[in-house]
Design a protein around this motif. Structure first.
Motif, mmCIF file in Angstrom:
data_model
loop_
_atom_site.group_PDB
_atom_site.id
_atom_site.type_symbol
_atom_site.label_atom_id
_atom_site.label_comp_id
_atom_site.label_asym_id
_atom_site.label_seq_id
_atom_site.Cartn_x
_atom_site.Cartn_y
_atom_site.Cartn_z
ATOM 1 N N PHE A 35 -20.917 27.919 4.113
ATOM 2 C CA PHE A 35 -20.980 29.112 2.951
ATOM 3 C C PHE A 35 -19.850 28.861 2.329
ATOM 4 O O PHE A 35 -19.115 29.737 1.500
ATOM 5 C CB PHE A 35 -21.278 29.858 4.484
ATOM 6 C CG PHE A 35 -22.281 30.232 4.555
ATOM 7 C CD1 PHE A 35 -23.208 30.660 3.940
ATOM 8 C CD2 PHE A 35 -22.788 30.197 5.682
ATOM 9 C CE1 PHE A 35 -25.044 30.995 4.613
ATOM 10 C CE2 PHE A 35 -23.979 29.947 6.683
ATOM 11 C CZ PHE A 35 -25.092 30.968 5.538
ATOM 12 N N ALA A 36 -18.759 28.007 2.481
ATOM 13 C CA ALA A 36 -17.230 28.527 1.967
ATOM 14 C C ALA A 36 -17.061 27.045 1.184
ATOM 15 O O ALA A 36 -17.805 26.051 1.340
ATOM 16 C CB ALA A 36 -17.062 28.296 3.584
ATOM 17 N N VAL A 37 -15.997 27.353 0.335
ATOM 18 C CA VAL A 37 -15.602 26.342 -0.507
ATOM 19 C C VAL A 37 -13.931 26.282 -0.340
ATOM 20 O O VAL A 37 -13.653 28.111 0.058
ATOM 21 C CB VAL A 37 -15.875 26.182 -1.754
ATOM 22 C CG1 VAL A 37 -17.310 25.932 -1.759
ATOM 23 C CG2 VAL A 37 -15.538 27.879 -2.991
ATOM 24 N N ARG A 38 -13.064 26.043 -0.355
ATOM 25 C CA ARG A 38 -11.690 26.036 -0.276
ATOM 26 C C ARG A 38 -11.200 25.206 -1.837
ATOM 27 O O ARG A 38 -11.381 24.455 -1.975
ATOM 28 C CB ARG A 38 -11.021 25.225 0.911
ATOM 29 C CG ARG A 38 -10.028 25.893 0.724
ATOM 30 C CD ARG A 38 -9.038 25.187 2.610
ATOM 31 N NE ARG A 38 -8.738 23.614 1.564
ATOM 32 C CZ ARG A 38 -9.252 22.167 2.706
ATOM 33 N NH1 ARG A 38 -9.850 22.021 3.644
ATOM 34 N NH2 ARG A 38 -8.844 21.293 2.060
ATOM 35 N N VAL A 39 -10.055 25.709 -2.212
ATOM 36 C CA VAL A 39 -9.138 25.466 -3.176
ATOM 37 C C VAL A 39 -7.924 25.543 -2.625
ATOM 38 O O VAL A 39 -7.288 26.181 -2.073
ATOM 39 C CB VAL A 39 -9.249 26.547 -4.559
ATOM 40 C CG1 VAL A 39 -8.975 27.775 -4.393
ATOM 41 C CG2 VAL A 39 -8.420 25.835 -5.184
ATOM 42 N N ASP A 40 -6.819 24.769 -3.008
ATOM 43 C CA ASP A 40 -5.851 24.534 -2.434
ATOM 44 C C ASP A 40 -5.291 24.283 -3.857
ATOM 45 O O ASP A 40 -5.770 23.250 -4.893
ATOM 46 C CB ASP A 40 -5.492 22.704 -1.646
ATOM 47 C CG ASP A 40 -6.367 22.621 -0.699
ATOM 48 O OD1 ASP A 40 -6.282 23.860 -0.037
ATOM 49 O OD2 ASP A 40 -6.561 21.546 0.037
ATOM 50 N N PHE A 41 -4.188 24.558 -4.039
ATOM 51 C CA PHE A 41 -3.229 24.686 -5.287
ATOM 52 C C PHE A 41 -1.454 23.820 -4.758
ATOM 53 O O PHE A 41 -1.000 24.261 -3.248
ATOM 54 C CB PHE A 41 -3.139 25.724 -5.389
ATOM 55 C CG PHE A 41 -4.211 26.840 -5.593
ATOM 56 C CD1 PHE A 41 -4.218 26.578 -7.645
ATOM 57 C CD2 PHE A 41 -4.616 28.111 -5.780
ATOM 58 C CE1 PHE A 41 -5.335 26.802 -8.040
ATOM 59 C CE2 PHE A 41 -5.989 28.313 -6.160
ATOM 60 C CZ PHE A 41 -6.405 27.870 -7.057
ATOM 61 N N PRO A 42 -1.054 23.105 -5.315
ATOM 62 C CA PRO A 42 0.245 23.117 -5.497
ATOM 63 C C PRO A 42 1.477 23.637 -5.017
ATOM 64 O O PRO A 42 1.141 24.870 -5.873
ATOM 65 C CB PRO A 42 0.441 21.523 -6.212
ATOM 66 C CG PRO A 42 -0.857 21.937 -7.577
ATOM 67 C CD PRO A 42 -1.964 22.785 -6.883
ATOM 68 N N ALA A 43 2.089 22.795 -4.791
ATOM 69 C CA ALA A 43 3.501 24.133 -4.928
ATOM 70 C C ALA A 43 4.039 24.670 -6.495
ATOM 71 O O ALA A 43 4.868 25.405 -6.690
ATOM 72 C CB ALA A 43 5.243 23.609 -3.804
ATOM 73 N N SER A 44 3.853 23.251 -7.195
ATOM 74 C CA SER A 44 4.372 23.707 -7.902
ATOM 75 C C SER A 44 3.489 24.912 -8.712
ATOM 76 O O SER A 44 3.624 26.135 -10.361
ATOM 77 C CB SER A 44 4.170 22.588 -9.439
ATOM 78 O OG SER A 44 2.517 21.929 -9.770
ATOM 79 N N ALA A 45 2.547 25.203 -8.326
ATOM 80 C CA ALA A 45 1.942 26.785 -9.371
ATOM 81 C C ALA A 45 2.147 28.150 -7.931
ATOM 82 O O ALA A 45 1.352 29.101 -8.800
ATOM 83 C CB ALA A 45 -0.086 26.696 -8.407
ATOM 84 N N THR A 46 3.003 27.777 -7.481
ATOM 85 C CA THR A 46 2.881 29.588 -7.004
ATOM 86 C C THR A 46 4.714 29.780 -7.598
ATOM 87 O O THR A 46 5.396 28.526 -7.239
ATOM 88 C CB THR A 46 2.979 28.940 -5.150
ATOM 89 O OG1 THR A 46 3.768 28.240 -4.807
ATOM 90 C CG2 THR A 46 1.612 28.773 -4.896
ATOM 91 N N LEU A 47 5.688 31.155 -6.985
ATOM 92 C CA LEU A 47 6.567 31.420 -7.344
ATOM 93 C C LEU A 47 7.149 31.072 -6.737
ATOM 94 O O LEU A 47 8.455 30.816 -6.874
ATOM 95 C CB LEU A 47 6.061 33.138 -7.657
ATOM 96 C CG LEU A 47 5.376 33.688 -9.546
ATOM 97 C CD1 LEU A 47 5.458 34.785 -9.846
ATOM 98 C CD2 LEU A 47 5.688 32.545 -10.350
#
Length: 137
Positions: A35-47
């Motif tokens: 039922f699930a998906v996961r999305v990972d964002f790199p450190a450069s994408a966050t404040l």
């Protein structure tokens, strides 16, 4: 056929203070959690400069391609045919992510080849899930 799918997507992350450059986020799908998906964002994408992962319903992503969905932490809506907007809400704040709809559609097609939408319940290992719940309790 593989039971897991990973796909990189080009994401534009809009933060409260700035529009960040394009980053490579990665979508994940695992048939063991159909039922699930996961999305990972790199450190450069966050404040904060730390990697961030979000897990949410695959159905939310699919339905969001055609109309606005979601009332909780993750909200999805189309922005024309070519762009999908995903909002992530957390106590620390909110992030708005623009994704190419074609890449999201391709990812969802690949997940459907593993577990077709509507057939998720058939693939869930209820004994394993119950055992995990009992361990957590």
């Amino acid at each position: 056929m593989s039971l897991t799918i990973e796909q990189a997507v080009k994401a534009h992350v809009v933060a409260a203070a700035a529009f960040l450059p394009t980053v490579e986020a990665t979508f994940h799908y695992d048939a063991r959690d159909p039922f699930a998906v996961r999305v990972d964002f790199p450190a450069s994408a966050t404040l904060e400069g730390t990697e961030v992962s979000w897990t949410f319903a695959r159905e939310l992503l699919r339905e969001g391609l055609t109309g606005p969905v979601g009332t909780g932490d993750v909200r999805v809506r189309p922005h024309g045919w070519e762009r999908l907007i995903v909002e992530f809400h957390a106590p620390e704040g909110m992030a708005v992510v623009h994704l190419p709809s074609a890449e999201v559609r391709g990812f969802l097609e690949r997940t459907a080849a593993v577990v077709a939408p509507g057939e998720e319940r058939i693939t869930v290992d209820l004994d394993r899930c119950l055992a995990a719940l009992m361990r957590e309790g």
